[in-house]
Design an enzyme around this catalytic site. Sequence first.
Site, PDB file in Angstrom:
ATOM      1  N   HIS A   1       0.906  -1.081   0.098  1.00 37.11           N
ATOM      2  CA  HIS A   1      -0.023   0.018  -0.049  1.00 37.11           C
ATOM      3  C   HIS A   1       0.889   1.344  -0.083  1.00 37.11           C
ATOM      4  O   HIS A   1       1.745   1.570  -1.034  1.00 37.11           O
ATOM      5  CB  HIS A   1      -1.004   0.023   1.176  1.00 37.11           C
ATOM      6  CG  HIS A   1      -1.971   0.978   1.219  1.00 37.11           C
ATOM      7  ND1 HIS A   1      -2.523   1.634   0.109  1.00 37.11           N
ATOM      8  CD2 HIS A   1      -2.693   1.422   2.346  1.00 37.11           C
ATOM      9  CE1 HIS A   1      -3.623   2.450   0.680  1.00 37.11           C
ATOM     10  NE2 HIS A   1      -3.670   2.439   1.803  1.00 37.11           N
TER      11      HIS A   1
ATOM     12  N   HIS B   1      -2.651  -2.510  -9.242  1.00 36.28           N
ATOM     13  CA  HIS B   1      -3.632  -1.978  -8.178  1.00 36.28           C
ATOM     14  C   HIS B   1      -4.757  -2.876  -8.034  1.00 36.28           C
ATOM     15  O   HIS B   1      -5.124  -3.768  -8.927  1.00 36.28           O
ATOM     16  CB  HIS B   1      -4.076  -0.563  -9.071  1.00 36.28           C
ATOM     17  CG  HIS B   1      -4.607   0.263  -8.219  1.00 36.28           C
ATOM     18  ND1 HIS B   1      -6.130   0.327  -7.760  1.00 36.28           N
ATOM     19  CD2 HIS B   1      -4.207   1.336  -7.111  1.00 36.28           C
ATOM     20  CE1 HIS B   1      -6.124   1.333  -6.617  1.00 36.28           C
ATOM     21  NE2 HIS B   1      -5.090   1.976  -6.320  1.00 36.28           N
TER      22      HIS B   1
ATOM     23  N   ASP C   1       2.392   5.655  -6.800  1.00 33.25           N
ATOM     24  CA  ASP C   1       3.635   5.422  -6.194  1.00 33.25           C
ATOM     25  C   ASP C   1       5.000   5.462  -6.909  1.00 33.25           C
ATOM     26  O   ASP C   1       6.008   5.732  -6.682  1.00 33.25           O
ATOM     27  CB  ASP C   1       3.553   4.386  -5.196  1.00 33.25           C
ATOM     28  CG  ASP C   1       2.591   4.603  -3.922  1.00 33.25           C
ATOM     29  OD1 ASP C   1       2.658   5.560  -3.607  1.00 33.25           O
ATOM     30  OD2 ASP C   1       2.269   3.632  -3.683  1.00 33.25           O
TER      31      ASP C   1
HETATM   32  C1  LIG Z   1      -1.336   3.709  -2.812  1.00 31.69           C
HETATM   33  C2  LIG Z   1      -1.412   2.423  -3.328  1.00 31.69           C
HETATM   34  O1  LIG Z   1      -1.590   1.594  -2.220  1.00 31.69           O
HETATM   35  S1  LIG Z   1      -1.087   1.862  -5.016  1.00 31.69           S
HETATM   36  C3  LIG Z   1      -0.412   0.315  -4.777  1.00 31.69           C
HETATM   37  C4  LIG Z   1       1.032   0.092  -4.424  1.00 31.69           C
HETATM   38  N1  LIG Z   1       1.525  -1.102  -4.365  1.00 31.69           N
HETATM   39  C5  LIG Z   1       2.374  -1.419  -5.135  1.00 31.69           C
HETATM   40  O2  LIG Z   1       2.817  -0.591  -6.239  1.00 31.69           O
HETATM   41  C6  LIG Z   1       3.302  -2.984  -4.932  1.00 31.69           C
HETATM   42  C7  LIG Z   1       3.107  -3.591  -6.465  1.00 31.69           C
HETATM   43  N2  LIG Z   1       1.807  -4.090  -6.642  1.00 31.69           N
HETATM   44  C8  LIG Z   1       1.070  -5.086  -6.008  1.00 31.69           C
HETATM   45  O3  LIG Z   1       1.807  -5.701  -5.331  1.00 31.69           O
HETATM   46  C9  LIG Z   1      -0.212  -5.366  -6.402  1.00 31.69           C
HETATM   47  O4  LIG Z   1      -0.563  -4.952  -7.768  1.00 31.69           O
HETATM   48  C10 LIG Z   1      -1.354  -4.564  -5.609  1.00 31.69           C
HETATM   49  C11 LIG Z   1      -1.106  -4.880  -4.236  1.00 31.69           C
HETATM   50  C12 LIG Z   1      -1.249  -3.177  -5.863  1.00 31.69           C
HETATM   51  C13 LIG Z   1      -2.730  -5.106  -5.983  1.00 31.69           C
HETATM   52  O5  LIG Z   1      -2.571  -6.439  -5.853  1.00 31.69           O
HETATM   53  P1  LIG Z   1      -3.952  -7.411  -6.504  1.00 31.69           P
HETATM   54  O6  LIG Z   1      -5.449  -6.579  -6.695  1.00 31.69           O
HETATM   55  O7  LIG Z   1      -3.750  -8.572  -5.791  1.00 31.69           O
HETATM   56  O8  LIG Z   1      -3.302  -7.562  -7.929  1.00 31.69           O
HETATM   57  P2  LIG Z   1      -3.598  -8.750  -9.132  1.00 31.69           P
HETATM   58  O9  LIG Z   1      -4.977  -9.276  -8.866  1.00 31.69           O
HETATM   59  O10 LIG Z   1      -3.332  -8.159 -10.273  1.00 31.69           O
HETATM   60  O11 LIG Z   1      -2.507  -9.680  -8.604  1.00 31.69           O
HETATM   61  C14 LIG Z   1      -2.415 -11.014  -9.512  1.00 31.69           C
HETATM   62  C15 LIG Z   1      -1.149 -11.384  -9.356  1.00 31.69           C
HETATM   63  O12 LIG Z   1      -0.084 -10.422  -9.896  1.00 31.69           O
HETATM   64  C16 LIG Z   1       0.780 -10.075  -9.138  1.00 31.69           C
HETATM   65  N3  LIG Z   1       1.237  -8.613  -9.301  1.00 31.69           N
HETATM   66  C17 LIG Z   1       0.276  -7.698  -9.222  1.00 31.69           C
HETATM   67  N4  LIG Z   1       1.106  -6.685  -9.507  1.00 31.69           N
HETATM   68  C18 LIG Z   1       2.314  -6.915  -9.473  1.00 31.69           C
HETATM   69  C19 LIG Z   1       3.474  -6.216  -9.640  1.00 31.69           C
HETATM   70  N5  LIG Z   1       3.560  -4.868  -9.848  1.00 31.69           N
HETATM   71  N6  LIG Z   1       4.701  -6.780  -9.616  1.00 31.69           N
HETATM   72  C20 LIG Z   1       4.819  -8.079  -9.719  1.00 31.69           C
HETATM   73  N7  LIG Z   1       3.477  -9.021  -9.692  1.00 31.69           N
HETATM   74  C21 LIG Z   1       2.446  -8.276  -9.480  1.00 31.69           C
HETATM   75  C22 LIG Z   1       0.247 -10.399  -7.720  1.00 31.69           C
HETATM   76  O13 LIG Z   1       1.430 -10.362  -6.781  1.00 31.69           O
HETATM   77  C23 LIG Z   1      -0.409 -11.775  -7.984  1.00 31.69           C
HETATM   78  O14 LIG Z   1       0.388 -12.804  -7.760  1.00 31.69           O
HETATM   79  P3  LIG Z   1       0.113 -14.231  -7.265  1.00 31.69           P
HETATM   80  O15 LIG Z   1      -1.206 -14.635  -7.873  1.00 31.69           O
HETATM   81  O16 LIG Z   1       1.240 -15.011  -7.591  1.00 31.69           O
HETATM   82  O17 LIG Z   1      -0.281 -13.909  -5.729  1.00 31.69           O
HETATM   83  O1  LIG Z   2      -7.009   2.459  -3.701  1.00 31.82           O
HETATM   84  C1  LIG Z   2      -6.127   1.572  -3.335  1.00 31.82           C
HETATM   85  O2  LIG Z   2      -6.242   0.286  -3.299  1.00 31.82           O
HETATM   86  C2  LIG Z   2      -4.800   2.023  -3.101  1.00 31.82           C
HETATM   87  C3  LIG Z   2      -4.550   3.248  -3.397  1.00 31.82           C
HETATM   88  O3  LIG Z   2      -4.270   3.922  -4.600  1.00 31.82           O
HETATM   89  C4  LIG Z   2      -4.623   4.206  -2.390  1.00 31.82           C
HETATM   90  O4  LIG Z   2      -5.063   4.064  -1.269  1.00 31.82           O
HETATM   91  O5  LIG Z   2      -4.387   5.849  -2.840  1.00 31.82           O
END
Ligand SMILES: CC(=O)SCCNC(=O)CCNC(=O)[C@H](O)C(C)(C)COP(=O)(O)OP(=O)(O)OC[C@H]1O[C@@H](n2cnc3c(N)ncnc32)[C@H](O)[C@@H]1OP(=O)(O)O
Ligand SMILES: O=C([O-])CC(=O)C(=O)O
Length: 527
Positions: free
Chosen positions: A362, A409, A464
């Site tokens: 996050h 996301h 981010d």
């Molecule tokens: C402000 C915020 O919170 S914005 C988000 C900030 N976080 C990040 O940038 C971290 C990188 N991104 C991620 O880990 C993910 O995309 C998340 C946590 C943001 C969203 O997670 P989910 O909704 O579960 O994504 P999704 O359904 O696409 O995931 C499916 C698979 O793809 C993978 N995946 C998703 N995004 C990424 C990524 N950026 N790099 C590598 N693998 C990824 C997941 O880990 C998951 O793998 P698994 O099935 O082996 O566990």
């Molecule tokens: O919406 C989300 O799950 C994460 C995010 O981008 C935020 O909280 O700004």
Amino acid sequence: MIPFQFAYFLDPRSTHLFLLLRTSLSIPFQIQPFCHHRSHCFLPFHDPSSPCFLQMAFFRSVSSLSRIRSRLGQQPNLATSVRWLQGQSSSNTDLFSELKELVPQYQERVKKLKKEHGNVELGKITVDMVLGGMRGMTALLWLGSAVDPDEGIRFRGMSIPECQKKLPGAFPGGEPLPEAVLWLLLTGKIPSKEQVDSLAQELRSRATIPDYAYKAIDALPVSTHPMTQFTTGVMALQVQSEFQKAYEGGIGKARYWEPTYEDSMNLIARLPAIAAYIYRRKYKDGKIIPLDDSLDYGANYAHMLGFDDPEMLEFMRLYVSIHSDHEGGNVSSHTAHLVASPLSDPYLAFAAALNGLAGPLHGLANQEVLRWIRSIVAEFGTPNISTEQLSDFIYKTLNSGQVVPGYGHGVLRQTDPRYTCQREFALKHLPNDPLFQLVSKIKEVVPPILTKLGKVKNPWPNVDAHSGVLLNYYGLTEENYYTVLFGVSRSIGVAPQLIWDRALGMPLERPKSITLEKLEQLCGKSS
Ligand SMILES: CC(=O)SCCNC(=O)CCNC(=O)[C@H](O)C(C)(C)COP(=O)(O)OP(=O)(O)OC[C@H]1O[C@@H](n2cnc3c(N)ncnc32)[C@H](O)[C@@H]1OP(=O)(O)O
Ligand SMILES: O=C([O-])CC(=O)C(=O)O
């Protein structure tokens, strides 16, 4: 004051100004005679029921014809005037008074929905949802904003470019002020510059930090992660909770929202000073830089951190505004709402939210992004690398079982508009910065690789992916601090909802869970 809306009609030929008033959304606007000059007003304007009182209120809300003209263009017509002023429907410069007028209207809407449409279905719940982090399950009421998978965030229906156009900035054409976003999120109305200035003043007047909050932070080793120090500081501020005092004093349910408002505004006002202290303590000389009474919220935060470059002040306004809210289901916002639901006060709820924000999937991802970008530079000895080199590095990250930070996301399925507006800021102010250029290259190379994995639902960059290089450019290079900036910003989205939660009498949140055996049993039956 009685509730009313105004609009005006500026006759372009005669330049006469007509005032239109209505006291309810359901009746048409009525044209009223308008006193151009205060000296022409013979009726007592202290009487809230007199037309002159309304005229004076109108006079205060639209301070000059030139301002109206600059908002609407040289030849405004009735329709655009009415539309603009509908968003400007009050002369309250005091946010609390504005809210007090809105609370009964919203209470009525929610009561009606419950009474007449309580059984309307919003979707079905599947096993995937229960096992998949509740993605796509609509289960929360959140007033401030909504995220469209393709278009991204809208604050009370307004996209980021619309906010940039319509919300007051520190100067004409400036980025939206965080105070304006706060006003918008809480009231659903576009504030005037006067309202925003008044709110900025209110926040400054609430920003006194009790000494024991600094001492609570000082009790931790300097090496403690900034987010742990931040949560500690917020918990120390809780000592002054107005809600807790009022509850202990026996306040009735109908007025819960009032001390919640007090706590929320105090919390928002005090966070930058606490957050800046942590930065100065951990990375600088530990000396507190006092608040500057001439600066707005975002600029003051930058100033207290020790940055006074006008471009950095402007970036901080944009940063705080765009990080404020992202509908209700994200981890930090949802946590705050959940923790507040048993009537835990806003400090308790927000400290919990920060602990969620501190997770690397996050809010902490912004720290991870800059760390990852730096590791690319360290690996190749330069940020100026080829597509092949970058591609190899991305595969190396993935093959070691890590995620690419800043990409993907839970809701978005396109590039995050918060990424886009930061990119536009960078293109304007730091187009030749080597790290910015690397970020631009990463955006070209990462999405096809993530798409090829076949499991990533959104290969595009999120908010981010961009913030770190901008902060780094302006001298805020300590990436472990970045999530604190995010946390300060998020208070502006979370706190309004906590106020509405209490105003609307939202109940204790308690969803039903299911055991694995029961889930298997239900699946067996349905197949
Ligand atoms: C402000 C915020 O919170 S914005 C988000 C900030 N976080 C990040 O940038 C971290 C990188 N991104 C991620 O880990 C993910 O995309 C998340 C946590 C943001 C969203 O997670 P989910 O909704 O579960 O994504 P999704 O359904 O696409 O995931 C499916 C698979 O793809 C993978 N995946 C998703 N995004 C990424 C990524 N950026 N790099 C590598 N693998 C990824 C997941 O880990 C998951 O793998 P698994 O099935 O082996 O566990
Ligand atoms: O919406 C989300 O799950 C994460 C995010 O981008 C935020 O909280 O700004």
